[in-house]
Every structure is written in C-alpha cells, then in structure tokens.
Write a protein that holds these residues in place. Structure first.
Motif, mmCIF file in Angstrom:
data_model
loop_
_atom_site.group_PDB
_atom_site.id
_atom_site.type_symbol
_atom_site.label_atom_id
_atom_site.label_comp_id
_atom_site.label_asym_id
_atom_site.label_seq_id
_atom_site.Cartn_x
_atom_site.Cartn_y
_atom_site.Cartn_z
ATOM 1 N N MET A 251 0.724 -1.141 0.083
ATOM 2 C CA MET A 251 0.029 0.135 0.078
ATOM 3 C C MET A 251 0.800 1.279 -0.122
ATOM 4 N N LEU A 252 1.715 1.290 0.714
ATOM 5 C CA LEU A 252 2.811 2.554 0.970
ATOM 6 C C LEU A 252 4.078 2.784 0.362
ATOM 7 N N SER A 253 4.403 1.399 -0.302
ATOM 8 C CA SER A 253 5.931 1.690 -0.897
ATOM 9 C C SER A 253 5.897 1.608 -2.528
ATOM 10 N N PRO A 254 5.779 2.432 -3.367
ATOM 11 C CA PRO A 254 5.688 2.663 -4.732
ATOM 12 C C PRO A 254 6.340 1.340 -5.327
ATOM 13 N N PRO A 255 7.582 1.260 -4.979
ATOM 14 C CA PRO A 255 8.259 0.072 -6.060
ATOM 15 C C PRO A 255 7.468 -1.304 -5.524
ATOM 16 N N PHE A 256 6.830 -1.754 -4.237
ATOM 17 C CA PHE A 256 6.487 -3.038 -3.946
ATOM 18 C C PHE A 256 4.904 -2.943 -4.373
ATOM 19 N N ALA A 257 4.326 -1.678 -4.272
ATOM 20 C CA ALA A 257 2.839 -1.691 -4.980
ATOM 21 C C ALA A 257 2.747 -2.012 -6.333
ATOM 22 N N ALA A 258 3.844 -1.605 -7.160
ATOM 23 C CA ALA A 258 3.737 -1.653 -8.550
ATOM 24 C C ALA A 258 3.787 -3.148 -8.983
ATOM 25 N N LEU A 259 4.280 -4.092 -7.921
ATOM 26 C CA LEU A 259 4.228 -5.459 -8.445
ATOM 27 C C LEU A 259 2.834 -5.995 -8.495
#
Length: 335
Positions: A116-124
């Motif tokens: 929810m809060l980290s763009p690189p991880f959310a992009a997955l």
C-alpha cells in the motif's frame, strides 16, 4: 518442482496441476533483474530510515512449534497498514539486552503494508506492460493473472512484508500453515513469495512438505486475546472449516486423509528444500506445511512476500485474526 518460461497471462495447465498436487509452485525469473535491483534498493532505503530512538524494540517471535509466544504487542497488531520494523531475537545480547548488531543488520522483517505504502512494492500488483513486446515484463506472471488461474473471484491483498534472514543471526521459522494466521472460513490464503536474493540451504531457504495441504487441515488459529489490548494466542479451530473449497476443475480433494490419523508422523515427514535464485516466485497454498532453518552463514537472504485471500461472498475473514482490515478494507487485486 519448477517451471520454465512462466507466461504473463497466468499459470499453464501444467503449473496449475503441479500447484494442486504439491501445494507449492516454483516459478523462476518471475521478476526481471531490473525489478529485483529496484526492490532491493527500496529495501535498503527503508532499512536506512530505521530510528531506534523511538522504536519499542519489538522482536519478531514465531512462538516456536506451538506458537504460544508469538509477537503480539500494539506495535505489531496495528502494523497492517503501516511500514514497521521487527527485530531479530539474536541481534540482542541475552544478558544485557543490548543490541549487538547495527540497526539495519538487526531487522527480521519490515511489514505489513508495503503493498500500500511503498511504490516499488505496490507496482508488483499492477499487470505487466504489453504495449512493447520487446520489453521484459517486471512481473511474469502477474499476481492478478495467477489469482484468476487459481479461481479467485475477488482476491484481496494483505500482510505484505520484506523478510531479512540476516547473516549469522537469521532465525528459524518452524513448520506452519499460513492459513493459521490469515484464516478465512473456508480457508483461502495463498502466499506470493519473491526471492530478492538467492535462497540456499546455507542461508535458510524454504522447505516444503509436498501434498500436506490435502491432509493437514487448519486445526489451530492465531487470534487476538479476547478483551485484551495486546497479545495473541493459539486456539483450536473449533467452528471453522479445516480445508478450502475446490475452485477449479482438477484441484483435487482436500482432507482425503484426516490429520488425526498419524498426523504427527505426517508432519515430521520428508521436507523438500526450495533453493531458488533471485527473481523467483514461489506460490504457497495456505494449508501447506513449510518452514525455514536458521541462517548461520555470512550471506543474507532478503525476500518479499504478500498473501491473498478470497473476498467474495461466501468467504468470511475472521474478526479474531491478528491482522484486521483498515477502514477502506483490504486491497483489491482486480481493478
């Protein structure tokens, strides 16, 4: 068990059959090298933000074989929509209680709202770009496509975390089932486990008890202690179903041999090592027994994982689970 050339549109029939047979599926090269590098960079950036001056020094504890001493303070119980740091038990001196490692080398895991809060991880969670067929997709197969292959109607994403199996002190995780911690009635949890560094026998890779998802029911549950502001406990799963409902043709029959018959002997059966390269995706059925050993080597083992559950009508997320949804609900994977 492995499969080469995973398609971006979802699981192949062969992969799906293997997952239903074994309860896990190893998909090499699910993340591009560029994506792995970006996620590792984000992990190290987050580790660099850790400030122990205002940290409760919460140590992540699995509770051992019984789960009775699982971490359960307020810092942990309210972490579902936040980015928080949980420390490794062996990073502290057992006598003085002082930290013996630098802060970034003392973290067991970062969670539980990275999706929810980290763009690189959310992009997955976004599907790969298809406008340029020459471009290597960041994620293949996309999580949404995998969920469709598995028969999910309304998958919800929850409990995302980076797990740092730190060099020399990385703790063991005993055999467990993810549905014990993320229980729906009937069970529906599936884990997406991405290796960001090579995971080997030496640095504490996963190991699996193949097929155990078909006979090991969710007999116990980790729940919040009733009437208490903090604390968790293991309780019998007395009122809920032990096995998921088959979703797609060929999924197989669950509970064909009840765990009560030779259950302990079955749980101590032969586990299969899951040594994988960075970029690999491992899918893990919520009822599957799996574990990892300590990392006493000089090489760390960083991974990223999140889980999905069924959010459609007919599946109930239990209000006693340690992780409770934020006001807006768990993240939808479709749309």
């Amino acid at each position: 068990m492995s499969s080469a050339e995973p398609p971006s549109e979802g699981l192949t029939p062969e992969q799906l059959a293997a997952f239903h047979r074994d309860g896990y599926l190893i998909i090499p090269d699910a993340l591009s090298p560029e994506t792995v590098s970006a996620l590792l960079a984000e992990t190290h950036r987050l580790l660099g933000t850790l400030d122990l001056s205002n940290h409760p020094l919460t140590r992540f504890r699995t509770g051992g074989e019984t789960g009775e001493d699982h971490v359960g303070d307020d810092y942990f119980l309210t972490s579902g929509d936040k980015i928080r740091f949980f420390l490794e038990e062996d990073a502290f001196d057992p006598v003085s209680g002082a930290l013996t490692k630098p802060p970034h080398r003392a973290v067991n895991k970062i969670g539980h709202g990275l999706h929810m809060l980290s763009p690189p991880f959310a992009a997955l969670l976004r599907p790969p770009q298809t406008h340029d067929k020459t471009e290597t997709p960041a994620v293949a197969p996309a999580p949404a496509a995998v969920a469709r292959s598995l028969g999910f109607a309304d998958p919800r994403v929850l409990q995302s975390m980076v797990i740092c199996k730190q060099p020399e002190i990385g703790g063991a995780v005993p055999a467990h089932q993810d549905s014990t911690f993320l229980y729906t009635d009937p069970p529906s949890a599936v884990g997406f486990w991405y290796a960001l560094e090579d995971a080997t026998h030496e640095n504490g890779c996963l190991s699996f008890l193949p097929g155990s998802h078909r006979w090991a029911g969710v007999e116990r549950r980790l729940v919040r202690k009733p009437g208490a502001a903090e604390g968790t406990e293991m309780v019998p799963n007395e009122a809920g179903q032990l096995f998921p409902v088959p979703r797609v043709e060929g999924e197989g029959v669950y509970g064909d041999q009840h765990e009560g018959v030779g259950g302990e002997e079955r749980r101590n059966g032969e586990y299969v090592l899951g040594e994988v390269k960075a970029g690999t995706l491992v899918l893990i059925h919520g009822n599957l027994l799996h574990k990892s050993e300590r990392n006493l080597s000089q090489k760390g083992r960083i991974i990223y994982t999140f889980h999905i559950i069924e959010g459609a009508e007919g599946w109930k997320y239990d209000e006693r689970n340690w992780l409770q949804p934020p006001p807006e609900g768990f993240t939808k994977l479709y749309g």
